[in-house]
Design an enzyme around this catalytic site. Sequence first.
Site, PDB file in Angstrom:
ATOM      1  N   GLU A   1      28.597  33.765  36.180  1.00  0.00           N
ATOM      2  CA  GLU A   1      27.821  34.398  36.932  1.00  0.00           C
ATOM      3  C   GLU A   1      27.238  35.858  36.787  1.00  0.00           C
ATOM      4  O   GLU A   1      26.305  36.244  36.546  1.00  0.00           O
ATOM      5  CB  GLU A   1      27.622  34.039  38.535  1.00  0.00           C
ATOM      6  CG  GLU A   1      27.776  32.854  38.893  1.00  0.00           C
ATOM      7  CD  GLU A   1      28.666  32.217  40.036  1.00  0.00           C
ATOM      8  OE1 GLU A   1      29.250  32.981  40.567  1.00  0.00           O
ATOM      9  OE2 GLU A   1      28.683  31.183  40.235  1.00  0.00           O
TER      10      GLU A   1
ATOM     11  N   GLN B   1      24.894  33.777  50.950  1.00  0.00           N
ATOM     12  CA  GLN B   1      26.400  33.775  50.440  1.00  0.00           C
ATOM     13  C   GLN B   1      27.282  34.528  51.456  1.00  0.00           C
ATOM     14  O   GLN B   1      26.778  35.256  52.247  1.00  0.00           O
ATOM     15  CB  GLN B   1      26.744  34.640  49.134  1.00  0.00           C
ATOM     16  CG  GLN B   1      25.804  35.761  48.739  1.00  0.00           C
ATOM     17  CD  GLN B   1      26.333  36.817  49.650  1.00  0.00           C
ATOM     18  OE1 GLN B   1      27.463  36.972  50.142  1.00  0.00           O
ATOM     19  NE2 GLN B   1      25.474  38.077  49.552  1.00  0.00           N
ATOM     20  N   GLY B   2      28.348  34.014  51.699  1.00  0.00           N
ATOM     21  CA  GLY B   2      29.386  34.616  52.845  1.00  0.00           C
ATOM     22  C   GLY B   2      30.657  34.797  52.534  1.00  0.00           C
ATOM     23  O   GLY B   2      31.684  33.957  52.463  1.00  0.00           O
TER      24      GLY B   2
ATOM     25  N   ASN C   1      31.921  48.620  40.784  1.00  0.00           N
ATOM     26  CA  ASN C   1      31.953  48.894  39.449  1.00  0.00           C
ATOM     27  C   ASN C   1      33.498  49.451  39.163  1.00  0.00           C
ATOM     28  O   ASN C   1      34.007  49.482  38.043  1.00  0.00           O
ATOM     29  CB  ASN C   1      30.858  49.949  38.915  1.00  0.00           C
ATOM     30  CG  ASN C   1      29.559  49.294  38.775  1.00  0.00           C
ATOM     31  OD1 ASN C   1      29.379  47.954  39.073  1.00  0.00           O
ATOM     32  ND2 ASN C   1      28.646  50.110  38.064  1.00  0.00           N
ATOM     33  N   GLU C   2      33.845  50.188  40.200  1.00  0.00           N
ATOM     34  CA  GLU C   2      35.369  50.526  40.031  1.00  0.00           C
ATOM     35  C   GLU C   2      36.301  49.426  39.868  1.00  0.00           C
ATOM     36  O   GLU C   2      37.132  49.543  39.004  1.00  0.00           O
ATOM     37  CB  GLU C   2      35.797  51.285  41.253  1.00  0.00           C
ATOM     38  CG  GLU C   2      35.140  52.686  41.584  1.00  0.00           C
ATOM     39  CD  GLU C   2      33.647  52.963  41.971  1.00  0.00           C
ATOM     40  OE1 GLU C   2      33.221  51.707  42.380  1.00  0.00           O
ATOM     41  OE2 GLU C   2      33.134  53.637  41.639  1.00  0.00           O
TER      42      GLU C   2
ATOM     43  N   SER D   1      31.747  38.653  51.818  1.00  0.00           N
ATOM     44  CA  SER D   1      32.454  39.705  52.393  1.00  0.00           C
ATOM     45  C   SER D   1      32.709  39.523  53.798  1.00  0.00           C
ATOM     46  O   SER D   1      31.947  38.919  54.600  1.00  0.00           O
ATOM     47  CB  SER D   1      31.531  40.887  52.273  1.00  0.00           C
ATOM     48  OG  SER D   1      31.398  41.287  50.926  1.00  0.00           O
TER      49      SER D   1
END
Lengths: 386, 386, 339, 339
Positions: B245, B125-126, B369-370, B128
Amino acid sequence: MDLSLTPAEEAFRLEARRWLEANVPSTPLPSGDDAEGFALHRVWEKKLFDARWAVVSWPEAYGGRGASLVEWLLFEEEYYRAGAPQRIAQNGIFLLAPTLFEFGTQAQRDRILPRMAAALDVWAQGWSEPGAGSDLAGLTSRAVRDDARGGWRLSGQKTWCTRGAHCDWMFGLFRTDPAADRHRGMTYFLVPLRAPGVTVRAVGRLDGDDGFADVFLDDVFVPDDDVLGGVHKGWEVAMATTSSERGLTLRSPGRFLATAARLVDLGKRFGVDERLRDDVVRAHIDAEAYRLYTQQTVTRVMDGGSIGAESSLNKVFWSELDVRMHATALEILGERAELVDDAPAAVDLGAWMKGHQFALAGPIYAGTNEIQKNVIAERVLGLPRR
Amino acid sequence: MDLSLTPAEEAFRLEARRWLEANVPSTPLPSGDDAEGFALHRVWEKKLFDARWAVVSWPEAYGGRGASLVEWLLFEEEYYRAGAPQRIAQNGIFLLAPTLFEFGTQAQRDRILPRMAAALDVWAQGWSEPGAGSDLAGLTSRAVRDDARGGWRLSGQKTWCTRGAHCDWMFGLFRTDPAADRHRGMTYFLVPLRAPGVTVRAVGRLDGDDGFADVFLDDVFVPDDDVLGGVHKGWEVAMATTSSERGLTLRSPGRFLATAARLVDLGKRFGVDERLRDDVVRAHIDAEAYRLYTQQTVTRVMDGGSIGAESSLNKVFWSELDVRMHATALEILGERAELVDDAPAAVDLGAWMKGHQFALAGPIYAGTNEIQKNVIAERVLGLPRR
Amino acid sequence: MRFAFSPDQLAMQTALRALLEKECPAPVVRAAWTSDTGHSPALWRSLTDFGLVGLTADAAHGGVGLDELDLVLLLEECGRAAVPAPVLEATAVAAPLLRDAANDALNARWQPALASGEAVVTVGLAGSDFVVAANVADLVLLERSGELHAVPAGALTRTAQRSVDGSRRLFTVQWEPSAETLVADGEVASRAIAAARDRGALAAAAQLLGLARQMIAMTVGHVTVRKQFGAAIGSFQAVKHHLANALVKVEFARPLVYRAAYSMARGDADRSLHVSMAKAQASDAAEVAARAALQCHGAIGYSYEHDLHLWMKRAWALGAAWGSAAQHRARVGEALFGG
Amino acid sequence: MRFAFSPDQLAMQTALRALLEKECPAPVVRAAWTSDTGHSPALWRSLTDFGLVGLTADAAHGGVGLDELDLVLLLEECGRAAVPAPVLEATAVAAPLLRDAANDALNARWQPALASGEAVVTVGLAGSDFVVAANVADLVLLERSGELHAVPAGALTRTAQRSVDGSRRLFTVQWEPSAETLVADGEVASRAIAAARDRGALAAAAQLLGLARQMIAMTVGHVTVRKQFGAAIGSFQAVKHHLANALVKVEFARPLVYRAAYSMARGDADRSLHVSMAKAQASDAAEVAARAALQCHGAIGYSYEHDLHLWMKRAWALGAAWGSAAQHRARVGEALFGG
């Protein structure tokens, strides 16, 4: 570093212990949060005052003993260890008095402090308003100048005034310059609660006691003599003492050491498995940590240092500790935890559930812990404000 | 409500269990995060594919079994219970493939899915970029139109591409309309990592393995056929599949059920006091809760329902559970917890410390999670955004 | 595999919620705190007419004859509304306990009365010193030395034990077991009582789900309106995260509770284990929700005038009743680790 | 009552911090992870010249002769810099252990060598299977069956046990006790070894304070610079609260650690209890700080190239070494509850 006590400190501690052993009521006083209990607590406060234990750290002239901070800590430890009554005079003694010492006139001190120490006048705080809780600077109660009478006319509503229904006086901030921005144009007033125009309405607390009051002010006259620290200077006056209060005098370690000791005792009486025992031990260690942390602070203050934003660390720590300790106690008690008041099967007269409810207020009052953590992050660690 | 399995589901589970018992390597494969281990895992993926266990929920035409979501859950439980190898193909199978099924052309599916299922092409996956992590909409990698060749020229840097150093292809978002605002003007591209202009640099992970890569793109040509879901539509395409997902396929319950079972086993082998036993029991209950929660979700989806912002609850729960379980294991191991790799005294080949480090990534990847908790508060509970 | 309630079950839930919104708003809950008995005959009548009180009573004896899975969503609604009535004791526990342990005559005497609202039946099983609602009960099912007894209220000496939850009227009771009060002993009694204890824990868990969800909902309402620093306090990340954490706890307790209800209804071999998982998780979730709710309300939630504490204190009480989270985890631990 | 360090003690701390900033920046720590020995003779020389290595060695035998209270701030600095050197083993534990247990001849042989940096002395006491830095040690003090032995490195068979902290070289060792290796037995040995174990726990606690504080500092640096959603992430309340919580944990572990050092130095009757409180709190604080630091760094902190993990893994290792938080709380529990 020298963590031992001097002979004088030892002697002070022993004198306090002996007096408390001889004088603390053998059955607990009823809650000081209703009228009847309040009156009984006033008697107790007077007894403390007469024996010069009401305000040990104050000068002798005002009824104190000129005790050092170390001695004050010792007195507090002994006081809570002895299971002595709650201090209905505490908001005056611990919140207003330091401000008077720093900003008051000599006349104000002479007039107010002795009566406060003897609980002839019991003081309520008047900070929060319906629209100004965590955001204290949002308060809207106002004072209008009355040149003719040489004073101010106060109007507005203060709320969550602890034991306000039974108190004699209130201290608080009022807006004296409505044009100034949020943190300015406020003045710190001393307000007689028996004055014309004041209406006090008791408000029940979580535990059912009338521990709060709403105070409504309708054109209440307050003379210039009852302005503390200068007109329009209220915010600075209030804030200057907040840190040291939050950081030192609001909740002394003695209270939590006593709770931890009672918790250990409860664990022994009812038996605890390794999981609950670990929680009890945590409480004991945390209470010790709080004592030692306070000793560090006291040493710093006695060396001439000050207490700044670190006071927020303090407030977060003891308030969360108090909640954890009571939660552990309720777990130990199991189904009996829910019994209160006069339930014959209640353990320790339901003191743990009562204390639990009081502890839950800790993360809320004196600035919510969410705000304190912001302060820690921004002013101790230097993180950017939004 | 019927929580039992149909005879067909039982049969499916048994078939999976038997095949895994016969085929899962008896000694664990080396980590798939370096080149050698990756190659061995590719062989394993091919073996799964040949037995039609690589992509059970896909149509048979692409190498699947057309299995229901219930069967998929069962397969995942059996897979992790058997201690089978990590799935190096998972980012393609669980993140790209659902998007292809929803937004891809028939030609794209036919070309890409079978090779993905057989691990002939392994996908990275690309998402970030150095300046766009939690704030994915802040990405700046761009694609410039090349009408002459009928495609796009991609430039920029992608980072934290899992196992990117060993993968064949990458999917990701690139800005195709720099004038559009943050969430618009992006396009979802399929990028061959062997193409001219691509530089891949392995980046070590916390545990020392080269589990990440930086992917630098310098004027990399990608034909129109490798645009997924329409030009400038990248954000919508990417987001449409994120919820399902995060909410279902990213981390199946089987993984955590297996970890919880191993934790119980560890507790039995090393002995636990009542405190640690309570922690182990919590882990077991939480893993069960996650399984049942997923069964609720699967039932809803099979009834035609969708998964929205609730997927954030899911991600918060399993990631925090995984951290707690590994922390408990390390406590059980005591001083031996720190041993890793080939340490002769290491327990289970240091798998718990390795797993602990991996678990710590859980609250960070796939949206911290924030951010997930903001989503829960705003989109599930309806709290106001700032 | 299908993890969802039937349309009928969901329709009953919706109907009960509508009824409770009308018949049991917060002032009704509050009134029960200060009333003499803590009991509202009018509310009990409504719940009986709805079919809730007799839901589990034997169909052969005037009951509806439904099971734990049919009941669980309704108990959750009772939690959501903080219903001040002994539904847990009478409906979730007493009626099935009579069915399981009592002879036909006793069932014929009490099941119709229970289902019609004529009689309130409550319970006092070993493991708890207290009987809820003994003051309004006509019959109390009591355990002693492995025997189950049915004792008419008149034969009890009751001592009131004040609970922090003013609508939970607790009593310790003194009574004399006799041949006349004996319902069952031996294997029959122990099996029926074990099931009763599981049903009590399951019912408490279901109510805790509803209590927790409602505390979150009340808090969402508050923080959306309450402004400080020029913004609704619900826009602050700390408030968001308190509530998100609470919601995660509740929503991951929920399927354990539903599964436990399913397992009880089906007589699954692991039903006790499933009940313990459910109660442990629900007790914890309600505790977290209560803490988050109070903290996000601030001083306003700390006042007696605000309704939050009515829900919070019920959550504290039910969190410990029928076995605390830790006690139920210990039971799961015994199953996992042995002894 | 005076809870503060002396100007001398504070000056030494400042001096060591300055030295370590120069001699032990992160690249030096990182280099030790991949070096053959994990040990940097140059750094060890600097620490020896500073007076740290021999700080507790007997003044009569070439040491500085200072005590735990003089050492504690320096150990904290070693933690802050994640110093890859066996200061804990040699200085905090071995030198005082020799002094307490060994005869004059043995002290005369080893104390000067330890203090001058000529010899590295490490320890392996019961309760741990591992000896740190056995690969670079000249002498290892080993406990067996209540006896203390001093075993030259050449007489040991070492098996390397790789730690998650690459600069912590752990070994299991095989050796033969003999009359020649015997240092002490009976009461003398057991008392000296008990003190040594307390010193090890105290030293680990002090280092954990420094490690935790430094992880917080690194994180403050990161979140002040790192921007997402158009703002430094340190301006988000969730990040602020993670770090505030960590700071509270650390700052309330600190006085317990200092008090334990005081009690050890004074031989206070409760010194072991004080050490256990300190280690329990410091282990927990470092764990919380590590979690907060990693979470606030995000993926960047998860990469091997970033320095955070060097500190974090040391914190994990020292958190469990010399007794975990729970083990030390259990010791406090024995004192409070008995047995």
